[in-house]
Design an enzyme around this catalytic site. Structure first.
Site, PDB file in Angstrom:
ATOM      1  N   LYS A  33       0.923  -1.272  -0.021  1.00  0.00           N
ATOM      2  CA  LYS A  33       0.030  -0.019   0.024  1.00  0.00           C
ATOM      3  C   LYS A  33       1.037   1.328  -0.045  1.00  0.00           C
ATOM      4  O   LYS A  33       0.827   2.204  -0.761  1.00  0.00           O
ATOM      5  CB  LYS A  33      -0.805   0.108   1.232  1.00  0.00           C
ATOM      6  CG  LYS A  33      -1.720   1.130   1.319  1.00  0.00           C
ATOM      7  CD  LYS A  33      -3.169   0.705   2.309  1.00  0.00           C
ATOM      8  CE  LYS A  33      -2.693   0.662   3.780  1.00  0.00           C
ATOM      9  NZ  LYS A  33      -2.830   1.941   4.366  1.00  0.00           N
ATOM     10  N   ARG A  49       2.843   6.069  -3.237  1.00  0.00           N
ATOM     11  CA  ARG A  49       4.107   6.784  -3.725  1.00  0.00           C
ATOM     12  C   ARG A  49       4.155   6.654  -5.316  1.00  0.00           C
ATOM     13  O   ARG A  49       4.823   7.648  -5.720  1.00  0.00           O
ATOM     14  CB  ARG A  49       5.184   6.321  -2.838  1.00  0.00           C
ATOM     15  CG  ARG A  49       5.079   7.011  -1.451  1.00  0.00           C
ATOM     16  CD  ARG A  49       6.074   6.149  -0.651  1.00  0.00           C
ATOM     17  NE  ARG A  49       6.095   6.677   0.899  1.00  0.00           N
ATOM     18  CZ  ARG A  49       5.442   6.367   1.687  1.00  0.00           C
ATOM     19  NH1 ARG A  49       4.309   5.631   1.604  1.00  0.00           N
ATOM     20  NH2 ARG A  49       5.569   6.774   3.069  1.00  0.00           N
ATOM     21  N   GLY A  98      -5.108   8.123   5.638  1.00  0.00           N
ATOM     22  CA  GLY A  98      -3.909   8.962   6.207  1.00  0.00           C
ATOM     23  C   GLY A  98      -2.701   9.120   5.382  1.00  0.00           C
ATOM     24  O   GLY A  98      -2.305  10.374   5.359  1.00  0.00           O
ATOM     25  N   SER A 156       7.315   8.889  12.611  1.00  0.00           N
ATOM     26  CA  SER A 156       6.081   9.072  11.497  1.00  0.00           C
ATOM     27  C   SER A 156       6.733   8.859  10.232  1.00  0.00           C
ATOM     28  O   SER A 156       7.176  10.307   9.884  1.00  0.00           O
ATOM     29  CB  SER A 156       4.995   9.970  11.696  1.00  0.00           C
ATOM     30  OG  SER A 156       4.198  10.018  10.618  1.00  0.00           O
ATOM     31  N   ASP A 167       1.917  -1.287  11.733  1.00  0.00           N
ATOM     32  CA  ASP A 167       0.503  -1.686  11.176  1.00  0.00           C
ATOM     33  C   ASP A 167       0.215  -3.216  11.612  1.00  0.00           C
ATOM     34  O   ASP A 167      -0.753  -3.525  11.390  1.00  0.00           O
ATOM     35  CB  ASP A 167       0.281  -1.426   9.686  1.00  0.00           C
ATOM     36  CG  ASP A 167       0.748  -0.075   9.517  1.00  0.00           C
ATOM     37  OD1 ASP A 167       0.203   0.698  10.204  1.00  0.00           O
ATOM     38  OD2 ASP A 167       1.127   0.360   8.376  1.00  0.00           O
ATOM     39  N   LYS A 177      -4.608   5.481  14.919  1.00  0.00           N
ATOM     40  CA  LYS A 177      -4.599   5.056  13.600  1.00  0.00           C
ATOM     41  C   LYS A 177      -6.052   5.049  13.133  1.00  0.00           C
ATOM     42  O   LYS A 177      -6.878   5.808  13.271  1.00  0.00           O
ATOM     43  CB  LYS A 177      -3.930   3.479  13.517  1.00  0.00           C
ATOM     44  CG  LYS A 177      -2.564   3.330  13.786  1.00  0.00           C
ATOM     45  CD  LYS A 177      -1.618   4.325  12.601  1.00  0.00           C
ATOM     46  CE  LYS A 177      -0.163   4.101  12.931  1.00  0.00           C
ATOM     47  NZ  LYS A 177       0.591   4.718  12.045  1.00  0.00           N
ATOM     48  N   ARG A 185      -6.431   1.532  17.758  1.00  0.00           N
ATOM     49  CA  ARG A 185      -5.995   0.049  17.818  1.00  0.00           C
ATOM     50  C   ARG A 185      -5.844  -0.630  19.199  1.00  0.00           C
ATOM     51  O   ARG A 185      -5.982  -1.806  19.312  1.00  0.00           O
ATOM     52  CB  ARG A 185      -5.033  -0.380  16.834  1.00  0.00           C
ATOM     53  CG  ARG A 185      -5.390   0.013  15.445  1.00  0.00           C
ATOM     54  CD  ARG A 185      -4.329  -0.001  14.082  1.00  0.00           C
ATOM     55  NE  ARG A 185      -5.251  -0.175  12.851  1.00  0.00           N
ATOM     56  CZ  ARG A 185      -4.337  -0.043  11.863  1.00  0.00           C
ATOM     57  NH1 ARG A 185      -3.067   0.179  12.040  1.00  0.00           N
ATOM     58  NH2 ARG A 185      -5.114   0.067  10.762  1.00  0.00           N
TER      59      ARG A 185
HETATM   60  C1  S3P Z   1       2.577   4.792   6.334  1.00  0.00           C
HETATM   61  C2  S3P Z   1       3.120   5.199   7.451  1.00  0.00           C
HETATM   62  C3  S3P Z   1       2.629   4.792   8.863  1.00  0.00           C
HETATM   63  C4  S3P Z   1       1.484   3.320   8.589  1.00  0.00           C
HETATM   64  C5  S3P Z   1       0.769   3.877   7.399  1.00  0.00           C
HETATM   65  C6  S3P Z   1       1.459   3.859   6.049  1.00  0.00           C
HETATM   66  C7  S3P Z   1       3.205   5.283   5.005  1.00  0.00           C
HETATM   67  O1  S3P Z   1       1.912   5.766   9.419  1.00  0.00           O
HETATM   68  O2  S3P Z   1       0.749   3.004   9.853  1.00  0.00           O
HETATM   69  O3  S3P Z   1       0.002   2.708   7.316  1.00  0.00           O
HETATM   70  O4  S3P Z   1       2.850   4.771   3.946  1.00  0.00           O
HETATM   71  O5  S3P Z   1       4.102   6.120   5.173  1.00  0.00           O
HETATM   72  P1  S3P Z   1       2.890   6.849  10.252  1.00  0.00           P
HETATM   73  O6  S3P Z   1       3.731   7.567   9.367  1.00  0.00           O
HETATM   74  O7  S3P Z   1       1.805   7.850  10.747  1.00  0.00           O
HETATM   75  O8  S3P Z   1       3.231   5.946  11.642  1.00  0.00           O
END
Ligand code: S3P
Length: 432
Positions: free
Chosen positions: A11, A16, A84, A157, A305, A332, A336
């Site tokens: 994902k 990206r 997100g 993050s 995750d 999240k 969770r």
């Molecule tokens: C992600 C980063 C993570 C992850 C999300 C995907 C990404 O979030 O939990 O499912 O693709 O950069 P955080 O950066 O908020 O930890």
């Protein structure tokens, strides 16, 4: 459980690939793209900004890049759905445009914190307005250029790191981001694949603004976060022997394997390769007698995750599992920690939520020892739904999971693949 399976594409990498393909000069061909709702939300956002994108057709997508400055103002808010990643990364990119954009999301996304991206973007000189409590919607007033900053992330993050780096493409100068712990580095790897010079030194990443992206080919590996459901399923199921093909095992993502191995899982990796700068391997998993552990905190961001399903592993282990340092789980797609603790308790498992983690007393493997199947509310969270589908393997009676249509956000075809591997699972329309 037995057999070979290839879970859908990663994902994070799929998001990206659309973003960078859109900003590149030339045509980017993508294979293995995740046709899940989250990545499709990103695709639709770029289409709404004038990018011609062909597909998806069985994981194949062709993006006709418009260059760093070629996006057009969308005529309506960009809907990031449940994602997100779409909202936070696109927020970074929008900062460098010469138009204003509004980013909206579904009920779950509209409750998630955006201050973490508003703060650095504000430092970069961008005006961002948000809803109450810095939640979505986000209104971003693009200025066509941003100020380069030297930013220390207040939390581990990858989304915030990526937001700042993508905004940094539009800076006149070097943008620097330092992270408090290792987080997934797909943005850095893919930018390099598009010919951008990105320097990583320890926990600091540097990027000179104004560099152009050159279209390339992207082969998206299978998502280790999706594979994790079957890793735990095979571990807790009797007489299981499954192989998951071509799983992305980027070291900034593979914490789930280290944690399961520490719990005594029987996992073997083979056919190691590198595709498009990302390591992959086949993952064979057989039944194992798991034991409870104290999860090392440095593994938390690189398995973030996977905790919902790791809690299920812990519930089926011998002894106590303790997770700390994982307060990010509370923000999240759902909280969770709370949602998993409630669900496990409803099954009769002793799972105690803490502010930043959970303490779970595993039921162990005494023969016939099982917890209760029950009705689980997935609270609009795909990974909660799939985790309880895995938990059902060792439940007495049926586990009914409500709101399970959310699995399509990250794992379309989950029920079919799980059935093929031997799980007794079916999708029920309407209320279960
Ligand atoms: C992600 C980063 C993570 C992850 C999300 C995907 C990404 O979030 O939990 O499912 O693709 O950069 P955080 O950066 O908020 O930890």
């Amino acid at each position: 459980m037995s057999g070979l399976a290839r879970v859908p594409g990663d994902k994070s990498i799929s998001h990206r690939s659309i973003m960078m393909g859109s900003l590149a000069d030339g045509v980017t061909d993508i294979e293995g793209f995740l046709e899940g709702e989250d990545a499709l939300a990103t695709m639709n956002a770029f289409r709404a900004m004038g990018v011609y994108i062909e597909g998806p057709d069985q994981g194949r997508v062709r993006v006709h890049g418009v260059g760093l400055h070629g996006l057009k103002a969308p005529t309506a808010p960009l809907d990031c759905g449940n994602s997100g990643t779409s909202m936070r990364l696109i927020a970074g990119l929008m900062s460098g445009q010469r138009f204003d954009v509004t980013l909206i999301g579904d009920e779950s996304l509209s409750k998630r914190p955006m201050k973490r991206v508003i703060d650095p973007l504000t430092l970069m000189g961008v005006r961002v307005e948000a809803g109450e409590g810095s939640r979505p919607p986000l209104h971003i007033h693009g200025k066509g250029a941003v100020k380069a900053i030297d930013y220390s992330l207040p939390m581990a993050s990858a989304q915030v790191k990526s937001c700042v780096l993508l905004a940094g493409l539009y800076a006149d100068g070097v943008t620097t981001v330092t992270e408090p712990a290792v987080t997934r580095d797909h943005t850095e790897r893919m930018l390099r694949g598009f010919g951008v010079d990105v320097k990583t030194e320890g926990s600091t990443v540097r990027l000179q603004g104004g560099q152009t992206l050159k279209a390339c080919k992207i082969d998206v590996p299978s998502d280790v976060s999706s594979a994790a459901f079957f890793m735990v399923a095979a571990s807790i199921c009797e007489n299981a022997d499954i192989t998951l093909k071509h799983v992305g095992l980027n070291p900034t993502r593979a914490g789930v394997i280290d944690i399961l191995l520490a719990m005594g899982a029987n996992i073997e990796l083979s056919n190691h390769a590198t595709i498009g700068g990302e390591p992959v391997a086949d993952v064979r998993v057989r039944s194992a007698k798991l034991k409870g552990i104290r999860i090392p905190e440095h593994l938390v961001p690189i398995a973030i995750d996977e905790f919902p399903v790791l809690f299920v592993a812990a519930a089926n282990a011998v002894g106590e599992t303790v997770l700390t340092g994982a307060e990010e789980l509370r923000v999240k797609e759902s909280d969770r920690i709370a949602v998993m603790a409630n669900g496990l308790q409803a099954c009769g498992v002793n799972a105690q939520p803490t502010e930043d983690g959970m303490i779970i007393q595993g039921l162990g493997y005494k023969s016939g020892l099982r917890y209760q199947g029950t009705v689980i509310e997935s609270q609009g969270d795909h990974r909660i739904a799939m985790s309880f589908a895995v938990a059902a393997i060792r439940a007495e009676g049926t586990m009914r999971i409500r709101g399970a249509q959310t699995v399509d956000t990250s794992f379309p075809g989950f029920v079919t693949l799980a059935s093929q591997l031997g799980l007794n699972i079916s999708a029920v329309k309407g209320r279960a």
